[in-house]
Structure formats: structure tokens, C-alpha cells
Design an enzyme around this catalytic site. Structure first.
Site, mmCIF file in Angstrom:
data_model
loop_
_atom_site.group_PDB
_atom_site.id
_atom_site.type_symbol
_atom_site.label_atom_id
_atom_site.label_comp_id
_atom_site.label_asym_id
_atom_site.label_seq_id
_atom_site.Cartn_x
_atom_site.Cartn_y
_atom_site.Cartn_z
ATOM 1 N N CYS A 1 1.959 -3.201 15.377
ATOM 2 C CA CYS A 1 1.877 -2.827 13.967
ATOM 3 C C CYS A 1 1.230 -3.949 13.166
ATOM 4 O O CYS A 1 1.645 -5.108 13.266
ATOM 5 C CB CYS A 1 3.283 -2.540 13.441
ATOM 6 S SG CYS A 1 3.321 -2.156 11.680
ATOM 7 N N GLU B 1 0.819 -1.207 0.000
ATOM 8 C CA GLU B 1 0.000 0.000 0.000
ATOM 9 C C GLU B 1 0.858 1.264 0.000
ATOM 10 O O GLU B 1 1.939 1.297 0.569
ATOM 11 C CB GLU B 1 -0.944 -0.018 1.211
ATOM 12 C CG GLU B 1 -1.981 -1.125 1.039
ATOM 13 C CD GLU B 1 -2.937 -1.282 2.204
ATOM 14 O OE1 GLU B 1 -4.077 -1.684 1.958
ATOM 15 O OE2 GLU B 1 -2.561 -1.014 3.353
ATOM 16 N N CYS C 1 3.434 8.367 1.442
ATOM 17 C CA CYS C 1 3.972 7.359 2.352
ATOM 18 C C CYS C 1 4.184 6.078 1.543
ATOM 19 O O CYS C 1 3.239 5.487 1.017
ATOM 20 C CB CYS C 1 2.967 7.153 3.484
ATOM 21 S SG CYS C 1 3.523 5.999 4.729
ATOM 22 N N CYS D 1 7.107 -5.738 15.254
ATOM 23 C CA CYS D 1 6.718 -4.777 16.296
ATOM 24 C C CYS D 1 5.287 -5.129 16.679
ATOM 25 O O CYS D 1 4.428 -5.314 15.805
ATOM 26 C CB CYS D 1 6.820 -3.337 15.785
ATOM 27 S SG CYS D 1 8.505 -2.907 15.304
HETATM 28 N N1 SAH Z 1 9.831 0.052 9.757
HETATM 29 C C1 SAH Z 1 9.868 1.488 9.739
HETATM 30 C C2 SAH Z 1 8.865 2.044 8.782
HETATM 31 C C3 SAH Z 1 7.427 1.843 9.200
HETATM 32 S S1 SAH Z 1 6.892 3.416 9.604
HETATM 33 C C4 SAH Z 1 9.734 2.032 11.133
HETATM 34 O O1 SAH Z 1 9.498 1.246 12.043
HETATM 35 O O2 SAH Z 1 9.933 3.216 11.331
HETATM 36 C C5 SAH Z 1 5.434 3.224 10.350
HETATM 37 C C6 SAH Z 1 5.340 4.104 11.606
HETATM 38 O O3 SAH Z 1 4.045 3.894 12.137
HETATM 39 C C7 SAH Z 1 6.325 3.644 12.661
HETATM 40 O O4 SAH Z 1 6.740 4.704 13.491
HETATM 41 C C8 SAH Z 1 5.474 2.669 13.412
HETATM 42 O O5 SAH Z 1 5.985 2.419 14.670
HETATM 43 C C9 SAH Z 1 4.160 3.377 13.450
HETATM 44 N N2 SAH Z 1 3.052 2.451 13.688
HETATM 45 C C10 SAH Z 1 3.010 1.145 13.396
HETATM 46 N N3 SAH Z 1 1.849 0.608 13.769
HETATM 47 C C11 SAH Z 1 1.110 1.605 14.308
HETATM 48 C C12 SAH Z 1 -0.205 1.678 14.820
HETATM 49 N N4 SAH Z 1 -0.997 0.606 14.852
HETATM 50 N N5 SAH Z 1 -0.642 2.870 15.255
HETATM 51 C C13 SAH Z 1 0.145 3.957 15.179
HETATM 52 N N6 SAH Z 1 1.396 3.941 14.696
HETATM 53 C C14 SAH Z 1 1.874 2.781 14.262
#
Ligand code: SAH
Length: 367
Positions: free
Chosen positions: A123, A96, A109, A120
Site C-alpha cells: 500500500c 485524498e 472513499c 502494509c
Molecule cells: N486501513 C484500512 C483502510 C484502507 S482501505 C484497511 O486496511 O482496510 C484500502 C483498501 O485498499 C484495503 O483493502 C487495502 O488493502 C487495499 N489496497 C491498499 N493498497 C493497494 C494497492 N496498491 N492495490 C490494491 N489494493 C490496495
């Protein structure tokens, strides 16, 4: 093997790569400049229309190469104007890409992997496991497709002013494909974005941060999410390998000797996990050691998660406490949640689920 499968996709090559390609087919390297302009400035993909190349060269290119972005499977537009595209990839996978319009800017994005190996816990991409890396053409192709779909410019104003590698995947775990794409975003002959307008977001891959600094001038965002190791390890398992002290040192080194002013730290607020007053105070102490900006992200729930978003009053208090500590802190507005386009909600789609665990394990070993 069919002839088609041997065609070189020119979207896989940055400026240097394209020059080398032209040399390798006994053509002048400056042809790269002409072709880049056609692709990225004029959004032209067929060699036939590249009228400043002679007929013989156009025919030769058509025999040897192609310019093929991935395909848009679906487009959804949120009531707030956010657009989400599902991008189809060979083999039935999909990722996406999200466009977030704001007054005076438009942020795209972009995804770097199908799924993600980092797991994580908050996520939804992580919850899917990892399928494969995207190629350079699949990464820069997302920017190309979005620019094409939106209209590159409207009334002389660019639609995409910023690109953030904050979609699906960990960009620094797909360094070799991400790097040429970043260079194309920055290049004058590519999308021509200034260094502070192209951001790589990482969950904290320390060696990747150092490598990035040497390779290309872009802004860095680090997904911190907790100021102490035990909490961070619980939600970002990569922290076991690269704990907070090492990560902060890598951030300081990233900024050293550069014009860059600060690192953006992302912090997703999870109710009862990382959002206490003490966490805020610890965070202030930590962030004082690096020139930084803090981006607080209200947690976006997804099916199957047991985390909850912190309350509005908790988020406000957390922000106030870090601000009182002298840290610049903004709360990220949730955008596009009605089309599942918000942070952490990007699920994409991939079909080879049978091999998913196996691949995740293999990736885990590599970390
Ligand atoms: N792997 C990279 C790129 C992904 S960025 C990274 O970790 O930075 C996506 C961003 O959204 C990251 O800061 C991640 O921690 C955050 N994120 C992921 N899941 C989320 C959620 N359910 N709600 C809010 N933020 C989230």
C-alpha cells in the site's frame, strides 16, 4: 492566543455533541437540530444565513463557533468520471478523497489519517508512514466538501449514496474522531445514509471491531489479503498482533445478534504471493466460517513497489475457484487509475517528513 483559535468548529460535533454544546452556552438543545439541517441538508456554513435562529443567537454563535471544513487544494477528474480531491490540512498536510460514480450509485472513499502506521507492504499510503490522525471535522468535512462540489442532489437523486472509510489511514486506529463522523453520515439530520451504505474498512484491528459494534450501526469490511498467517503477516504486519483465527472470531462476533448479513473481505491479488489455487482453496475454507462476501482487488502499482498485479487469467481462475467453493466473489473494477485514485494509490502529501520515522515508531509501540 488569538480569539480565532478558540472558536469551536461545529463540524467536530455529532448530534449529541452539538446538543451538549448548546446547553453549555445556555441555549436550548433543540438548536442542534436546526443547525445540523443548515449544515448537512442545506449546505449552509455561515450563521448569518441561518434564518430560523434569532439575531442574538446568530451573533453569539459567530462569537463562539465556526463551521469550517478543510480546504480543497486540487480536483482531478478521471476519464471514467472518478473524481479525486486533494484536501489541504493545517500545517501543510493533505489527504485524498475519491468519488466513484457507478450506474445507480455514487461511492465516496474517505480518509481517516494522514499517512498510516500499519505499513502494509503493498500500500502506498503505508509506505509514507504516519503523520497524524484526522479530526472529526476533517473526516465529515470530506463528505461535506464532496457533496458540495458535486451538488448534493441531481434531479432529485443523491450523488453520494455510499461512504466507505477506505481512503488513507486505518479508521479503527482513530476511533474517537471517526465515530462522530460515522454518526453524522448515518443521522437523519446529517447525511442520512442507511447502515449498509456506510462501510468501515479495517486491516484487522480486533479490539476496534468489537468497539465499533457497540458504538454505531455500519457495515464492516476487512482487508484479509491472505488465508494463512505466514503470508498475511508478510504483507499485513498487524497480523502478527491479531492473527487470522482471532480476526475471524471478531468478525463472527460483529455479526452476531445483528441484522447485518455479512462482512466484506477485501483481497488484493499480488502476483506469486497470495494468488495460487491453494490460496483460493484455503480462502474458501476460511470464509465458510463467517457469512461473507469477497472483494478481489487487482493490485494497483505505485512508484517504488516490487509487487506485480496477478494476470487477468489468474484473477479469473482465482475468482472461479472461490465461487466454486460457494463464496460470493466480485473483482473490483479499477477506477480512476489515470489520476492515481485507485485503491492503494492515495498518497496525499505531508510535509513533516523529518519526524516521520519517529512518529511511526511511536505508533508502532502503541499497536
Ligand atoms: N486501513 C484500512 C483502510 C484502507 S482501505 C484497511 O486496511 O482496510 C484500502 C483498501 O485498499 C484495503 O483493502 C487495502 O488493502 C487495499 N489496497 C491498499 N493498497 C493497494 C494497492 N496498491 N492495490 C490494491 N489494493 C490496495
Amino acid at each position: 492566543m488569538t480569539a480565532e483559535r478558540t472558536l469551536i468548529n461545529l463540524l467536530d460535533l455529532d448530534e449529541a455533541g452539538l446538543r451538549a454544546f448548546f446547553q453549555s452556552i445556555d441555549e436550548k438543545p433543540f438548536r442542534a437540530e436546526q443547525v445540523l439541517r443548515w449544515i448537512y441538508h442545506h449546505q449552509v456554513l455561515d450563521f448569518e444565513s441561518m434564518t430560523d435562529l434569532g439575531l442574538a443567537l446568530r451573533q453569539k454563535l459567530a462569537r463562539l463557533a465556526e463551521i469550517r471544513p478543510p480546504k480543497i487544494l486540487t480536483e482531478r477528474v478521471s476519464r471514467d468520471g472518478t473524481v479525486k480531491w486533494l484536501i489541504g490540512l493545517p500545517g501543510g498536510n493533505a489527504v485524498e478523497t475519491v468519488f466513484i460514480p457507478e450506474p445507480g450509485r455514487g461511492t465516496l472513499c474517505v480518509s481517516s489519517q494522514v499517512g498510516c502506521a500499519l505499513n502494509c507492504t503493498f500500500c502506498s499510503t503505508g509506505a509514507q508512514g504516519f503523520a497524524r490522525n484526522l479530526s472529526t471535522s476533517e473526516i465529515i468535512g470530506q463528505v461535506w466538501l464532496a457533496a458540495h462540489a458535486l451538488g448534493h442532489e441531481r434531479n432529485g437523486v443523491r450523488r453520494i449514496t455510499n461512504v466507505v472509510m477506505m481512503g488513507m489511514g486505518e479508521p479503527l486506529l482513530n476511533f474517537d474522531a471517526v465515530l462522530p463522523a460515522l454518526r453524522l453520515m448515518r443521522a437523519d439530520l446529517g447525511f442520512g445514509l442507511a447502515s449498509r451504505r456506510v462501510t468501515v474498512s479495517t486491516a484487522g484491528l480486533v479490539p476496534g471491531i468489537a468497539k465499533l459494534k457497540e458504538a454505531v450501526d455500519v457495515a464492516l469490511a476487512v482487508s484479509l489479503h491472505a488465508p494463512v498467517d505466514d503470508v498475511r503477516t508478510q504483507i499485513v504486519p498487524l497480523n502478527r498482533k491479531y492473527p487470522i483465527a482471532e480476526l475471524m472470531q471478531a468478525c463472527r462476533e460483529y455479526l452476531s445478534g445483528q441484522k447485518k448479513r455479512s462482512i466484506t473481505f477485501e483481497y488484493t491479488l499480488l502476483d506469486g504471493i497470495n494468488d495460487s489455487d491453494q490460496h483460493a482453496r484455503d480462502l474458501v475454507k476460511l470464509l465458510r466460517t463467517v457469512p461473507s462476501k469477497l472483494n478481489l482487488i487487482p493490485f494497483n502499482p505505485f512508484p517504488g513497489t516490487s509487487y506485480r498485479c496477478s494476470s487477468a487469467s489468474r484473477i479469473e481462475r482465482f475468482q472461479q475457484l472461490v465461487r466454486d467453493g460457494g463464496i460470493i466473489a466480485t473483482v473490483r473494477k479499477t477506477r480512476g487509475d489515470d489520476i492515481d485514485a485507485a485503491c492503494g494509490q492515495l498518497a496525499g502529501d505531508f510535509r513533516d517528513r523529518t519526524r516521520r520515522r519517529e512518529k511511526r515508531r511511536a505508533e508502532g509501540v502503541k499497536l
